[in-house]
Design a protein around this motif. Sequence first.
Motif, PDB file in Angstrom:
ATOM      1  N   GLN A   1       0.800  -1.215   0.000  1.00 55.49           N
ATOM      2  CA  GLN A   1       0.000   0.000   0.000  1.00 55.49           C
ATOM      3  C   GLN A   1       0.836   1.270   0.000  1.00 55.49           C
ATOM      4  OE1 GLN A   1      -2.359  -0.512   3.514  1.00 55.49           O
ATOM      5  NE2 GLN A   1      -0.814   0.344   4.888  1.00 55.49           N
ATOM      6  N   ASN A   2       2.119   1.160   0.388  1.00 54.90           N
ATOM      7  CA  ASN A   2       2.950   2.362   0.393  1.00 54.90           C
ATOM      8  C   ASN A   2       3.675   2.578  -0.935  1.00 54.90           C
ATOM      9  OD1 ASN A   2       4.715   0.242   0.630  1.00 54.90           O
ATOM     10  ND2 ASN A   2       6.071   1.260   2.101  1.00 54.90           N
ATOM     11  N   HIS A   3       3.421   1.718  -1.920  1.00 57.79           N
ATOM     12  CA  HIS A   3       3.969   1.945  -3.252  1.00 57.79           C
ATOM     13  C   HIS A   3       3.234   3.112  -3.921  1.00 57.79           C
ATOM     14  CE1 HIS A   3       6.405  -1.580  -2.966  1.00 57.79           C
ATOM     15  NE2 HIS A   3       6.599  -1.694  -4.268  1.00 57.79           N
ATOM     16  N   PHE A   4       3.928   3.756  -4.841  1.00 56.69           N
ATOM     17  CA  PHE A   4       3.312   4.816  -5.637  1.00 56.69           C
ATOM     18  C   PHE A   4       3.905   4.746  -7.043  1.00 56.69           C
ATOM     19  CE2 PHE A   4       6.998   6.482  -3.418  1.00 56.69           C
ATOM     20  CZ  PHE A   4       7.711   7.149  -4.404  1.00 56.69           C
ATOM     21  N   LEU A   5       3.466   5.613  -7.912  1.00 60.03           N
ATOM     22  CA  LEU A   5       3.980   5.648  -9.280  1.00 60.03           C
ATOM     23  C   LEU A   5       4.839   6.880  -9.495  1.00 60.03           C
ATOM     24  CD1 LEU A   5       0.905   4.690 -11.514  1.00 60.03           C
ATOM     25  CD2 LEU A   5       2.871   3.258 -10.973  1.00 60.03           C
ATOM     26  N   ARG A   6       5.873   6.725 -10.310  1.00 65.88           N
ATOM     27  CA  ARG A   6       6.546   7.888 -10.866  1.00 65.88           C
ATOM     28  C   ARG A   6       6.164   7.961 -12.330  1.00 65.88           C
ATOM     29  NH1 ARG A   6      13.020   8.979 -11.318  1.00 65.88           N
ATOM     30  NH2 ARG A   6      12.743   8.572 -13.548  1.00 65.88           N
ATOM     31  N   PHE A   7       5.684   9.121 -12.749  1.00 68.57           N
ATOM     32  CA  PHE A   7       5.206   9.346 -14.123  1.00 68.57           C
ATOM     33  C   PHE A   7       6.246  10.221 -14.825  1.00 68.57           C
ATOM     34  CE2 PHE A   7       1.633  11.621 -16.711  1.00 68.57           C
ATOM     35  CZ  PHE A   7       2.057  10.988 -17.869  1.00 68.57           C
ATOM     36  N   ASP A   8       6.995   9.622 -15.748  1.00 67.92           N
ATOM     37  CA  ASP A   8       7.965  10.351 -16.565  1.00 67.92           C
ATOM     38  C   ASP A   8       7.269  10.789 -17.846  1.00 67.92           C
ATOM     39  OD1 ASP A   8       9.535   9.262 -14.575  1.00 67.92           O
ATOM     40  OD2 ASP A   8      11.290   9.076 -15.879  1.00 67.92           O
ATOM     41  N   LEU A   9       7.168  12.104 -18.053  1.00 65.59           N
ATOM     42  CA  LEU A   9       6.340  12.595 -19.153  1.00 65.59           C
ATOM     43  C   LEU A   9       7.012  12.436 -20.510  1.00 65.59           C
ATOM     44  CD1 LEU A   9       5.076  14.015 -16.585  1.00 65.59           C
ATOM     45  CD2 LEU A   9       4.206  15.692 -18.195  1.00 65.59           C
ATOM     46  N   THR A  10       8.178  13.058 -20.663  1.00 66.19           N
ATOM     47  CA  THR A  10       8.873  13.004 -21.951  1.00 66.19           C
ATOM     48  C   THR A  10      10.258  13.585 -21.717  1.00 66.19           C
ATOM     49  OG1 THR A  10       8.716  13.589 -24.309  1.00 66.19           O
ATOM     50  CG2 THR A  10       8.005  15.258 -22.724  1.00 66.19           C
ATOM     51  N   SER A  11      10.914  14.041 -22.766  1.00 61.06           N
ATOM     52  CA  SER A  11      12.304  14.454 -22.594  1.00 61.06           C
ATOM     53  C   SER A  11      12.535  15.946 -22.792  1.00 61.06           C
ATOM     54  CB  SER A  11      13.192  13.693 -23.578  1.00 61.06           C
ATOM     55  OG  SER A  11      12.751  13.918 -24.914  1.00 61.06           O
ATOM     56  N   GLY A  12      11.493  16.759 -22.887  1.00 66.10           N
ATOM     57  CA  GLY A  12      11.718  18.167 -23.174  1.00 66.10           C
ATOM     58  C   GLY A  12      10.714  19.080 -22.531  1.00 66.10           C
ATOM     59  N   ALA A  13      10.890  20.391 -22.780  1.00 64.33           N
ATOM     60  CA  ALA A  13      10.006  21.416 -22.222  1.00 64.33           C
ATOM     61  C   ALA A  13       8.871  21.731 -23.196  1.00 64.33           C
ATOM     62  CB  ALA A  13      10.814  22.682 -21.913  1.00 64.33           C
ATOM     63  N   GLY A  14       7.840  22.432 -22.679  1.00 64.05           N
ATOM     64  CA  GLY A  14       6.766  22.936 -23.534  1.00 64.05           C
ATOM     65  C   GLY A  14       5.598  21.991 -23.720  1.00 64.05           C
ATOM     66  N   TYR A  15       5.556  20.893 -22.976  1.00 64.18           N
ATOM     67  CA  TYR A  15       4.435  19.965 -23.055  1.00 64.18           C
ATOM     68  C   TYR A  15       3.429  20.306 -21.959  1.00 64.18           C
ATOM     69  CZ  TYR A  15       7.182  17.072 -26.223  1.00 64.18           C
ATOM     70  OH  TYR A  15       7.913  16.605 -27.298  1.00 64.18           O
ATOM     71  N   GLU A  16       2.159  20.459 -22.354  1.00 68.69           N
ATOM     72  CA  GLU A  16       1.092  20.747 -21.402  1.00 68.69           C
ATOM     73  C   GLU A  16       0.056  19.641 -21.493  1.00 68.69           C
ATOM     74  OE1 GLU A  16      -0.529  24.581 -22.117  1.00 68.69           O
ATOM     75  OE2 GLU A  16       1.416  25.627 -21.985  1.00 68.69           O
ATOM     76  N   ILE A  17      -0.107  18.923 -20.412  1.00 69.01           N
ATOM     77  CA  ILE A  17      -1.085  17.841 -20.389  1.00 69.01           C
ATOM     78  C   ILE A  17      -1.930  17.982 -19.132  1.00 69.01           C
ATOM     79  CG2 ILE A  17       0.651  16.270 -19.394  1.00 69.01           C
ATOM     80  CD1 ILE A  17      -0.894  13.959 -20.753  1.00 69.01           C
ATOM     81  N   THR A  18      -3.255  18.020 -19.323  1.00 68.51           N
ATOM     82  CA  THR A  18      -4.201  18.128 -18.213  1.00 68.51           C
ATOM     83  C   THR A  18      -4.829  16.758 -17.987  1.00 68.51           C
ATOM     84  OG1 THR A  18      -4.649  20.423 -18.790  1.00 68.51           O
ATOM     85  CG2 THR A  18      -6.216  19.337 -17.325  1.00 68.51           C
ATOM     86  N   ILE A  19      -4.840  16.311 -16.735  1.00 70.82           N
ATOM     87  CA  ILE A  19      -5.234  14.935 -16.409  1.00 70.82           C
ATOM     88  C   ILE A  19      -6.318  14.946 -15.336  1.00 70.82           C
ATOM     89  CG2 ILE A  19      -4.429  12.790 -15.328  1.00 70.82           C
ATOM     90  CD1 ILE A  19      -1.739  13.238 -16.661  1.00 70.82           C
ATOM     91  N   ARG A  20      -7.277  14.040 -15.500  1.00 70.70           N
ATOM     92  CA  ARG A  20      -8.263  13.814 -14.445  1.00 70.70           C
ATOM     93  C   ARG A  20      -8.493  12.304 -14.308  1.00 70.70           C
ATOM     94  NH1 ARG A  20     -13.751  16.128 -17.477  1.00 70.70           N
ATOM     95  NH2 ARG A  20     -14.089  14.322 -18.866  1.00 70.70           N
ATOM     96  N   ASN A  21      -8.961  11.903 -13.139  1.00 67.48           N
ATOM     97  CA  ASN A  21      -9.279  10.488 -12.857  1.00 67.48           C
ATOM     98  C   ASN A  21      -8.082   9.571 -13.082  1.00 67.48           C
ATOM     99  OD1 ASN A  21     -11.964  11.223 -12.300  1.00 67.48           O
ATOM    100  ND2 ASN A  21     -12.531  11.017 -14.463  1.00 67.48           N
ATOM    101  N   PHE A  22      -6.911   9.997 -12.596  1.00 67.77           N
ATOM    102  CA  PHE A  22      -5.698   9.170 -12.687  1.00 67.77           C
ATOM    103  C   PHE A  22      -5.848   8.015 -11.693  1.00 67.77           C
ATOM    104  CE2 PHE A  22      -1.415   7.809 -12.314  1.00 67.77           C
ATOM    105  CZ  PHE A  22      -0.707   8.288 -13.412  1.00 67.77           C
TER     106      PHE A  22
END
Length: 758
Positions: free
Chosen positions: A526-547
């Motif tokens: 239960q103490n595990h979590f996720l690391r979310f690596d998005l990509t390799s650069g700047a300027g990315y905008e992503i809006t997320i719900r219900n993760f």
Amino acid sequence: MKKNVFRVLIMAACFLSMESCADLDLPSDGRLTLEDMFSSYQRTRNYYHSCRSFFPEKGFTYQGSRAPLASFTDEGHDASDGVNGAVNDWYNNRTSATNNPIEGSYSWTHYFQGIRKCNTFLTSIKDPNIATAYIDEDEKNGWIGEVLVLRAYYYLQLIKKYGGVPIINTPYEVNHDFSKDRRATFEECADFIIADCDAALALPEGGSANTGFRWNINDNERGVITRAFAYAVKSQTALYAASPLWSTGGTKYTWERATEITKEALDQCLTHGFQLFTTKPPEDVAQNAYAYYFILRSDPSRSVDKETIFESLSARTNVWKFAGTPITEGAEKAGFGPSQELVDAYGMQATGEMPVLGYTDGDHVQPIINTAAGYDPMNPYVGRDPRFYASVYYNNSPRSLTSGVIEKTLYPLNFAATKNNVTVSGTNEVKLVTTSSDPWVHTTTLGKAIAAGQKRVISFEYKSNKTVNNAEFFFCVAGGPQGGVSTGENITIQQAGEWTRFEYDLSSAITKWGFGVNSNGGQAPQNHFLRFDLTSGAGYEITIRNFQIESFTPPPAPVAVETFVGGNCGISSNITQTRFTRTGYYLRKFNNYKSGVNVDGDGLMKIFRLAELYLNFAEAASNSVGADAAVASKANGAAALSAREAVNIIRARAGMPALPTGLSKEVFQIRYRNERQVELAFEEHRFFDVRRWKILGETDKFVSGMRITKNGNSYIYNRFKLQDRGTNVDKYLLSPIKLSEVSKMLSFTGVNWQNPGW
């Protein structure tokens, strides 16, 4: 007076105890007069309802073979070909003026009996000496409007089958002179049909919710004829009248006039709330909105189904029973099987192109492959138009969508403060913006352990300004990533301007990497979590719900429909085996896979729907002004539209790419006709379309199928030709009029009313 005598239990035979187109309202023995009938509100209302009783049901209704009209077209071949009955007679060219396999219950006599009812009602309700019952004016107008359109619809069914027929708009008296009767031209009949519809539409809608000739009705009023129905009748009538079979020199039904009429019909329906059905079904109900539409019964109030104008009233298609796969519980026969020609008509989803452009041989076993389409003859059912999967059972297609209920455990996750080169803002809808290389963010902990032996899927809804490449997920404990998805997975999150669902299955990664340190017996603590690596650069905008992570045990894989030789639904050419397909395919459209002996959940046939109006307009407009010219609207709020745009609206609902601009008239006609063929497949349009286009000689001589043999884990595909039918010659452009009718009218008029060749 004699002309006002009417029998309640009216018999089909009237003139000298014989059926006739001319015996439409001969009086009876005087048991009730028309004055008696129309002096009572309830009796008048009952008579109005009786005018509807001649409305045809569509589906598996053709004589004793219980076949659909599609069995008598190039859409397919019926497995009852070796059994005495309508199919066998048609395929062996045994149609005649005394034996018409496709006439069924809805014959020349049937429709004229309905017309007689309508004539009597319309004449009587307007005669103050006969109709003395008090009836609210709005309600009376509603009845009159409906019956006018019913009469128009009955005439439309007659002229589609037989061409021009006698126009009779009053009850016949006892002393009627039958020698004066004549067959009207197709154009005259079209005029009469459209005039009846216009007369109904000229009536006021009514002042109350449940009376008047209306656009909107309630769910408990199923079967009521509406204004949309009247416009649909006008649209189809004008389209047929302008088509090559009936468009002669000097006709008033030019493509220009058909464009005007079909555009008005479409616009009026659109401005009154009709829309194509786009509701996404649950994944265990249907594959897509198109499939769902044809198993979901319409709601006349249009609270959910805004596409259907009118649907068959009671007869479900019963595909499961009369065209069922051998592995369908309670199926009696394979019945209708789609043809290879129809399968070839379904385009490729990625390119939008047609996979097969024709055939180099007369037997249709050597297809001309469109190299630009992306079609693989060794994997012929991959990447096709989504309507294909909704309409046809093919080799290894799933018989059902799921074999049980999926019970999911959800692990909702939020984003924690720990992050690198990414800004995080918002709560329910979290916006992530990358600021430099190697952006990543931690989630909150799972909160409860994920048990082993289950499927684990990361899911969320998102919007993104760019396509995110090289995204990764890691299961983590304090101190950093442990296990999870390996580097180099290159997970892609596509650019999206609207909320889009993302899923990534962690199961294979967990199998490979486990849950990392501190796991307990194959569980993610239960103490595990996720690391979310998005990509390799700047300027990315992503809006997320219900993760979240979804954990579940999937149901067993559905049983596949094996149409290969020797498969559980294998092809058979043995005419005594009616339980197996002749073509290598089974009918799926209208079929709810849950149907069987204990429940019939198959859909009902659509009589009119909005998609047909789009296609009617596209055909007329492309022939009058070209594919790309916009046609203005006369209806308030309706937009100008081109033929190509109309077709593309249909394709967009199906999930198919748009047709490009600049197609030649010839190419657009091919693409339009192809679109009509697949969109309206099995809905009783193709039979009449190939006739009015005068291409029957090219389409209906025979059909072909696909014989598949299994070779280890691969398949060998062989096209083959089925029997010649002989039903593609010119005399089959029109149906024969029943010999008894022709003989009687010949004796009355001295003119042979029979259609050419019969």
